[in-house]
Design a protein around this motif. Structure first.
Motif, PDB file in Angstrom:
ATOM      1  N   HIS A  51     -13.610  -4.209  31.261  1.00  0.00           N
ATOM      2  CA  HIS A  51     -13.174  -3.101  30.932  1.00  0.00           C
ATOM      3  C   HIS A  51     -14.322  -2.239  30.477  1.00  0.00           C
ATOM      4  O   HIS A  51     -14.342  -0.958  30.584  1.00  0.00           O
ATOM      5  N   LYS A  81     -11.345   4.442  33.055  1.00  0.00           N
ATOM      6  CA  LYS A  81     -10.672   3.280  32.364  1.00  0.00           C
ATOM      7  C   LYS A  81      -9.177   3.670  32.673  1.00  0.00           C
ATOM      8  O   LYS A  81      -8.359   2.678  32.591  1.00  0.00           O
ATOM      9  N   VAL A  82      -8.837   4.792  32.890  1.00  0.00           N
ATOM     10  CA  VAL A  82      -7.568   4.982  32.967  1.00  0.00           C
ATOM     11  C   VAL A  82      -7.264   6.355  34.195  1.00  0.00           C
ATOM     12  O   VAL A  82      -7.787   7.359  34.151  1.00  0.00           O
ATOM     13  N   THR A  99     -11.249   9.326  32.266  1.00  0.00           N
ATOM     14  CA  THR A  99      -9.836   9.543  32.949  1.00  0.00           C
ATOM     15  C   THR A  99      -9.965  10.248  34.046  1.00  0.00           C
ATOM     16  O   THR A  99     -10.609  11.199  34.305  1.00  0.00           O
ATOM     17  N   THR A 131     -10.734   0.562  38.232  1.00  0.00           N
ATOM     18  CA  THR A 131      -9.730   1.190  36.985  1.00  0.00           C
ATOM     19  C   THR A 131      -8.815   0.364  36.343  1.00  0.00           C
ATOM     20  O   THR A 131      -8.052  -0.193  37.150  1.00  0.00           O
ATOM     21  N   PHE A 148      -6.441   0.661  34.028  1.00  0.00           N
ATOM     22  CA  PHE A 148      -5.000   1.057  34.125  1.00  0.00           C
ATOM     23  C   PHE A 148      -4.835   2.495  34.826  1.00  0.00           C
ATOM     24  O   PHE A 148      -5.534   3.277  34.755  1.00  0.00           O
ATOM     25  N   CYS A 149      -3.491   2.374  35.504  1.00  0.00           N
ATOM     26  CA  CYS A 149      -3.046   3.498  36.199  1.00  0.00           C
ATOM     27  C   CYS A 149      -1.796   4.000  35.267  1.00  0.00           C
ATOM     28  O   CYS A 149      -0.879   3.116  35.015  1.00  0.00           O
ATOM     29  N   VAL A 150      -1.456   5.089  35.104  1.00  0.00           N
ATOM     30  CA  VAL A 150      -0.312   5.656  34.219  1.00  0.00           C
ATOM     31  C   VAL A 150       0.165   6.600  35.197  1.00  0.00           C
ATOM     32  O   VAL A 150      -0.228   7.498  35.769  1.00  0.00           O
ATOM     33  N   ILE A 201       2.607   2.009  33.005  1.00  0.00           N
ATOM     34  CA  ILE A 201       0.947   1.425  32.872  1.00  0.00           C
ATOM     35  C   ILE A 201       1.108   0.511  33.848  1.00  0.00           C
ATOM     36  O   ILE A 201       1.848  -0.641  33.645  1.00  0.00           O
ATOM     37  N   GLU A 222      -1.285  -2.381  35.418  1.00  0.00           N
ATOM     38  CA  GLU A 222      -2.662  -3.132  34.967  1.00  0.00           C
ATOM     39  C   GLU A 222      -3.313  -3.494  36.553  1.00  0.00           C
ATOM     40  O   GLU A 222      -2.417  -4.247  37.333  1.00  0.00           O
ATOM     41  N   GLU A 235      -2.421   6.923  23.997  1.00  0.00           N
ATOM     42  CA  GLU A 235      -3.795   6.604  23.976  1.00  0.00           C
ATOM     43  C   GLU A 235      -3.940   5.341  23.017  1.00  0.00           C
ATOM     44  O   GLU A 235      -5.163   4.542  23.253  1.00  0.00           O
ATOM     45  N   ILE A 285      -3.277   2.121  25.300  1.00  0.00           N
ATOM     46  CA  ILE A 285      -4.678   1.990  26.235  1.00  0.00           C
ATOM     47  C   ILE A 285      -5.701   1.314  25.484  1.00  0.00           C
ATOM     48  O   ILE A 285      -6.410   0.565  25.944  1.00  0.00           O
TER      49      ILE A 285
END
Ligand code: ATP
Length: 448
Positions: free
Chosen positions: A335, A341-342, A370, A390, A392-394, A408, A410, A425, A428
């Motif tokens: 990470h 990161k996201v 982001t 990446t 995490f995807c939101v 979210i 993973e 946030e 995350i």
């Protein structure tokens, strides 16, 4: 043991996803020179930051330094680089290709089978001229290592940092070597970045500290996700030690072309400080606070390459998996190293979704790197984020407009959880720090 991925796949991923491009590509490129794209520059920054944190921030016995690339030519005479920083080179009498003598098996040119010349010594330092007059008196060199900038500042740092020995001085910066055989992508280039610590110790304690640093550096790669089975240690034989070294270990990584050096950890003895004292006429010694004893410190040097580490982290993270009958390429990057990161991904570019998606993005980007992406299908966008690693995807969907919750996803487990936008946030941040991503314990139940 064959490595699991070949270099072509890595080079192609790096190009396709904006990690690394050939330098001056529109002019046909320049041999062994590479440019870091938007993803590459983040990954490289993260590698350097992880190193600086482990080597400087988390310790009270190492301080940082940033010295100039061009130095007084006397430095390189004293350090032995003008006389000894050489590789034996042979040239093919037919095709005129040059080879490192120790890299050629037999007596014929590996390219055309032609006869080879006797080896000649070739200095690896780049030379240039300082100022408007090109002549013997204006020659300067581009540094081949950052270490010498540290040695010549030893006195400055000791007197201003108020630290006692053992004391390390850390530096990250560009180095230049006119390598005879660069290659294997960013593994060996003529311009690269070093991350080096010179760790000054009392003579007699040097062997103990060499062991310490070998272990410490090995663990650094493992902690950042490199599989231990792809790392090994190799002690240098007496015949391969550099002119300054008393002992040396390489941390090797199983690159696609085989086991190769990732980092060298050398016991440089007191060679450098002694030489600089002799050639500059300035005394470079240390007086022990306790015994009052005066000595020239010994030096342990963990010396790593930023670019070579970046390559190892990408290769080790690379995976091709089958998910529901479809192939996906994924970088399982640690990470802390992942460039992004996201990613904020509205389900579609529908105008109703955009305001909330933008609001989520604005919320997250001051805290993490982001990415916002609303083009193409959601599946393709997930694939892209997987390929750049990446975590995490939101996703914002139509339900999000009603219940103010988002999904979210993973990267590694592909598990999904639904959480409120409020406080996203914090969730995350906890997940990035390693909190378990468990889809069975939903943070919030869906409001139907
Ligand atoms: P090699 O034997 O591979 O040429 P070296 O033993 O000369 O390397 P060092 O002088 O010990 O290398 O430098 C420390 C580290 O710097 C290496 O382990 C490597 O990660 C990096 N490095 C050295 N030369 C290069 C280069 N030409 N391109 C990229 N990285 C390099």
């Amino acid at each position: 043991m064959p490595a699991k991925v070949d270099m072509e796949k890595i080079v192609s991923l790096c190009k396709r996803r904006g990690f690394i491009f050939p330098s001056s590509e529109i002019y046909g490129g320049l041999a062994s020179c590479w440019d870091y794209g938007p993803m590459g520059v983040e990954l490289k920054r993260n590698v350097k930051e992880a190193w600086w944190k482990a080597m400087v921030q988390d310790r009270d016995d190492v301080v940082g330094l940033d010295t100039s690339i061009m130095m007084h030519p006397g430095v390189w005479a004293a350090s032995g680089h003008i006389d000894s920083f050489t590789d034996p080179l042979v040239e093919c009498k037919s095709c005129h290709l040059r080879w490192r003598a120790d890299a050629v098996e037999g007596e014929k040119c590996p390219q055309c089978g032609g006869e080879l010349t006797e080896p000649r010594m070739f200095n690896l330092m780049f030379k240039t001229f300082m100022g408007p007059v090109e002549g013997e008196g204006s020659i300067v060199y581009l540094r081949p290592e950052t270490a010498q900038g540290i040695f010549v500042n030893f006195e400055n740092v000791v007197t201003t940092s108020r630290k006692k020995l053992p004391l390390g001085i850390a530096q990250i910066g560009k180095s230049f070597r006119n390598e005879i055989t660069p290659g294997n992508f960013i593994f060996r280039t003529r311009e690269f970045e070093h991350m080096e610590v010179e760790y000054f110790v009392k003579p007699g304690n040097d062997e103990k500290w060499l062991d310490y640093w070998v272990k410490e550096r090995f663990e650094w790669y493992a902690k950042l996700g490199i599989k231990k089975e792809n790392l090994r240690l190799r002690q240098h034989g007496k015949d391969e030690l550099a002119h300054y070294a008393k002992d040396c270990y390489d941390i090797e990584y199983l690159f696609p072309m085989g086991w190769s050096e990732l980092e060298g950890i050398a016991n440089r003895g007191n060679f450098d400080l002694t030489q600089h004292a002799k050639c500059s006429g300035k005394e470079l010694s240390y007086r022990d606070a306790e015994g009052g004893e005066k000595y020239v410190p010994y030096v342990i040097e963990p010396s790593a390459g930023v670019d070579r580490s970046v390559l190892a982290f990408i290769i080790d993270a690379y995976d091709e998996e089958e998910v529901e009958g479809e192939k996906r390429t994924v970088l399982h990057l640690h990470h802390s190293l992942a460039p992004i990161k996201v990613a904020v991904l509205p389900l579609s570019r529908n105008e109703k979704l955009t305001p909330l998606a933008k609001e989520v993005f604005k919320h997250l980007c001051p805290n993490f790197m982001t990415d916002y992406d609303d083009s193409q299908s959601i599946g393709r966008r997930y694939r892209r984020q997987d390929e750049i690693g990446t975590p995490f995807c939101v996703t914002i969907d139509f339900e999000s407009l009603e219940d103010k919750q988002v999904t979210i996803r993973e990267r590694d487990s592909l598990a999904q959880i639904r959480v409120p936008v409020e406080g996203l946030e914090k969730v995350i941040e906890a997940k990035l720090k390693g909190e378990a991503f468990d889809a069975s314990t939903l943070w919030a139940t869906r409001q139907k």
